[in-house]
Design an enzyme around this catalytic site. Sequence first.
Site, PDB file in Angstrom:
ATOM      1  N   GLY A 113      35.038  28.968  -5.241  1.00 34.86           N
ATOM      2  CA  GLY A 113      35.937  28.156  -4.386  1.00 34.86           C
ATOM      3  C   GLY A 113      37.411  28.622  -4.012  1.00 34.86           C
ATOM      4  N   HIS A 138      27.016  24.005 -14.348  1.00 30.10           N
ATOM      5  CA  HIS A 138      27.567  24.456 -13.533  1.00 30.10           C
ATOM      6  C   HIS A 138      29.248  24.446 -13.990  1.00 30.10           C
ATOM      7  CE1 HIS A 138      30.126  24.755  -9.966  1.00 30.10           C
ATOM      8  NE2 HIS A 138      29.076  25.517  -9.318  1.00 30.10           N
ATOM      9  N   SER A 177      32.570  32.637  -4.491  1.00 31.87           N
ATOM     10  CA  SER A 177      33.010  32.968  -3.039  1.00 31.87           C
ATOM     11  C   SER A 177      32.308  33.947  -2.234  1.00 31.87           C
ATOM     12  CB  SER A 177      34.429  33.658  -3.349  1.00 31.87           C
ATOM     13  OG  SER A 177      35.547  32.432  -3.648  1.00 31.87           O
ATOM     14  N   GLU A 237      31.983  23.368 -12.954  1.00 31.15           N
ATOM     15  CA  GLU A 237      32.470  22.063 -12.601  1.00 31.15           C
ATOM     16  C   GLU A 237      31.907  20.858 -13.425  1.00 31.15           C
ATOM     17  OE1 GLU A 237      31.634  22.148  -8.285  1.00 31.15           O
ATOM     18  OE2 GLU A 237      33.016  23.628  -8.243  1.00 31.15           O
ATOM     19  N   GLY A 258      30.712  27.040  -0.836  1.00 32.92           N
ATOM     20  CA  GLY A 258      31.262  26.838   0.448  1.00 32.92           C
ATOM     21  C   GLY A 258      30.869  27.258   1.624  1.00 32.92           C
ATOM     22  N   GLU A 282      28.534  33.005 -12.639  1.00 33.13           N
ATOM     23  CA  GLU A 282      29.778  32.620 -11.754  1.00 33.13           C
ATOM     24  C   GLU A 282      30.936  32.371 -12.429  1.00 33.13           C
ATOM     25  OE1 GLU A 282      28.143  29.784  -8.401  1.00 33.13           O
ATOM     26  OE2 GLU A 282      28.198  28.418 -10.258  1.00 33.13           O
ATOM     27  N   ASN A 317      24.731  25.708  -2.896  1.00 29.80           N
ATOM     28  CA  ASN A 317      25.131  24.551  -3.833  1.00 29.80           C
ATOM     29  C   ASN A 317      25.895  23.424  -2.897  1.00 29.80           C
ATOM     30  OD1 ASN A 317      26.153  22.536  -5.623  1.00 29.80           O
ATOM     31  ND2 ASN A 317      27.180  24.041  -6.745  1.00 29.80           N
ATOM     32  N   TRP A 318      25.392  22.591  -2.402  1.00 32.00           N
ATOM     33  CA  TRP A 318      26.202  21.697  -1.672  1.00 32.00           C
ATOM     34  C   TRP A 318      27.144  20.642  -2.330  1.00 32.00           C
ATOM     35  CZ3 TRP A 318      22.670  19.330   2.984  1.00 32.00           C
ATOM     36  CH2 TRP A 318      22.532  20.542   4.126  1.00 32.00           C
ATOM     37  N   LYS A 319      27.163  20.843  -3.591  1.00 27.69           N
ATOM     38  CA  LYS A 319      28.181  19.949  -4.265  1.00 27.69           C
ATOM     39  C   LYS A 319      27.949  18.456  -3.632  1.00 27.69           C
ATOM     40  CE  LYS A 319      30.764  24.111  -5.099  1.00 27.69           C
ATOM     41  NZ  LYS A 319      31.878  24.516  -5.687  1.00 27.69           N
TER      42      LYS A 319
HETATM   43  C1  PEP Z   1      29.639  27.328  -6.734  1.00 31.55           C
HETATM   44  O1  PEP Z   1      30.189  26.059  -6.744  1.00 31.55           O
HETATM   45  O2  PEP Z   1      28.442  27.262  -7.304  1.00 31.55           O
HETATM   46  C2  PEP Z   1      30.134  28.238  -5.740  1.00 31.55           C
HETATM   47  C3  PEP Z   1      29.653  29.554  -6.087  1.00 31.55           C
HETATM   48  O3  PEP Z   1      31.133  28.017  -5.018  1.00 31.55           O
HETATM   49  P1  PEP Z   1      31.876  28.912  -3.834  1.00 31.55           P
HETATM   50  O4  PEP Z   1      30.715  29.908  -3.379  1.00 31.55           O
HETATM   51  O5  PEP Z   1      32.497  28.082  -2.924  1.00 31.55           O
HETATM   52  O6  PEP Z   1      32.639  29.903  -4.493  1.00 31.55           O
END
Ligand code: PEP
Length: 238
Positions: free
Chosen positions: A160, A84, A198, A86, A220, A154, A9-11
């Site tokens: 993050g 998601h 993470s 976010e 990330g 998640e 997921n490049w956001k």
């Molecule tokens: C995400 O935003 O879907 C995610 C899992 O981020 P991270 O791996 O950075 O925790």
Amino acid sequence: MNAPWIVGNWKLHGDRPKLLQFSQVFADRKQSIALSVPATLLGTEYAIALGAQDVSAHKHGAYTGEISAEMYLETGAKFSLIGHSERRQYHGETDASVNAKVLRCLSVNLLPVICVGETESEFDAGRSAEVVRAQLLAALDGVASDAEFVVAYEPVWAIGTGKSATAEIAQAVHAGIRATLASICDEFASKKILYGGSVKPENAKELLAQPDINGALVGGASLEIDSFAGIVAAAEEN
Ligand code: PEP
């Protein structure tokens, strides 16, 4: 279910040179990995499966700035993240809008990757299973038994933060998700359930070895080839 599916997921990150580089490095893994990229990076064919990060709940109309499931499909996108955390946190996404978006995706065969997860305070209160179950039941309201979709668990506190759920905690929630899916209909019991929060090369192997963890949604660590490749390699070792 078979091979794990690793989705980056490049956001709000990335550009075409970077995408081209990823597509060259991972060209032989089209079935096992994918990237969810900003909409502006879609529309050109790369040797890697691409998806969206959100879709409109509407088919068309006066919704400035929105992009429909049909429009994404036209770019060659194969899937979209839906719900998601976010989007839920910063953009007012609700269980009802998640459900509407899931149904929109399904109506055009754009694979929805349905994101669910509890906040830190809900986790601390021991409410993870209950919260995730409610989100999932709402997201799947009215979804036909033959629908194709993927679930991503998640935990919000793990996204993050560098603080992944342990494999044991993640497996327990995933088993609960599978039980919820099975309670809706037999066909749903075998859906892929990804873990996100993470995920790194160092913890990917143990997480992906769990019986109900069928892949990873990676934020990330999907932004650099080395760390993403480390996770892909860990998935292949299992
Ligand atoms: C995400 O935003 O879907 C995610 C899992 O981020 P991270 O791996 O950075 O925790």
